[in-house]
Design a protein around this motif. Sequence first.
Motif: not given
Length: 312
Positions: A30-33, A74-77, A110-116
């Motif tokens: 996934v892409r983060l700003q 952005e969310i990748g495939p 994506a597995a490195s990310v969670a909601r704040s």
Amino acid sequence: MRAVGVTEFGGPEALHVIDVPAEPLGPGQVRLQVTAATVNPTDTHARNGAYAQRDPVKQFPYVPGMDAAGELVEIGPDVDTDLQVGERVMAIVLPSGAHGGYREDLVVPAASVARSPKGASDAEAATLPMNGLTARLALDLMALEPGQVLAVTGAAGAFGGYVVQLAKQEGLTVVADASEADEQLVRDLGADVVVRRGDDVAARIRELYPDGVDGLADGSVQDELVLPAVKDGGTVTTVRGYRGDGQRGLRVHPVLVRSYGEEQQKLDQLRQLVEDGVVTLRVARTFPAEQGAEAHRVLEAGGVRGRLVITF
């Protein structure tokens, strides 16, 4: 895309705003700003070149940073997630070359990310992933049972503070060290007993627990000096690779947070504990990207309570 990094290794003055290309987005990513990236001691080693030989990318620029927060853009495939574009998220980052938390455009698994956590600013959210997961890993490795006694050194710091709070939530008795100035802070974090910090902290702990404590999380990196606090056969976690002296049957576990770099469920559990009021997020000061060097100077001067955060 702006980043804060180095084009040659050196002191804090080597850190400056640089231009980096957007990272490609691949499967499972996934892409983060990024709007906030926490400054940690490990970042100073990335800046001064101490970790360069470990990095498979042998060219400049180097961008430090193991924590980031901002907007999911952005969310990748091939990504299985309930996260949606536009949500505020936080991520643990495993830096390599120009890929690090101190950059506006960041691609991570994506597995490195969670909601704040709800109600948390991006700066506050950015302080949780790396140190929170390090604390989580330390407790998982020790596998203590409710009612057992855990000693925590460096309890006023980010790692130590999270260990204290998580340990109390799990029913452990916590004895923690603190300076006189930090004693109330450490008590507020939940420590049952506070002893004065210093090279003799093991003796102070043994005065209270003559047989030794069941476990020790050594956040102050005192290594062999604090081992005597632990009972024979007890368990210890360290944060700089120390493996013990092989004596008294102590089980010493170096904590390498990279092994939890894609433990999304554990990161999301930390988010929930923040929302439940169990874990607190502490921001000492924020710095715009142009003042990244000053953030490193302040960190290396010592005495910071709470985290320093670079903002974009």
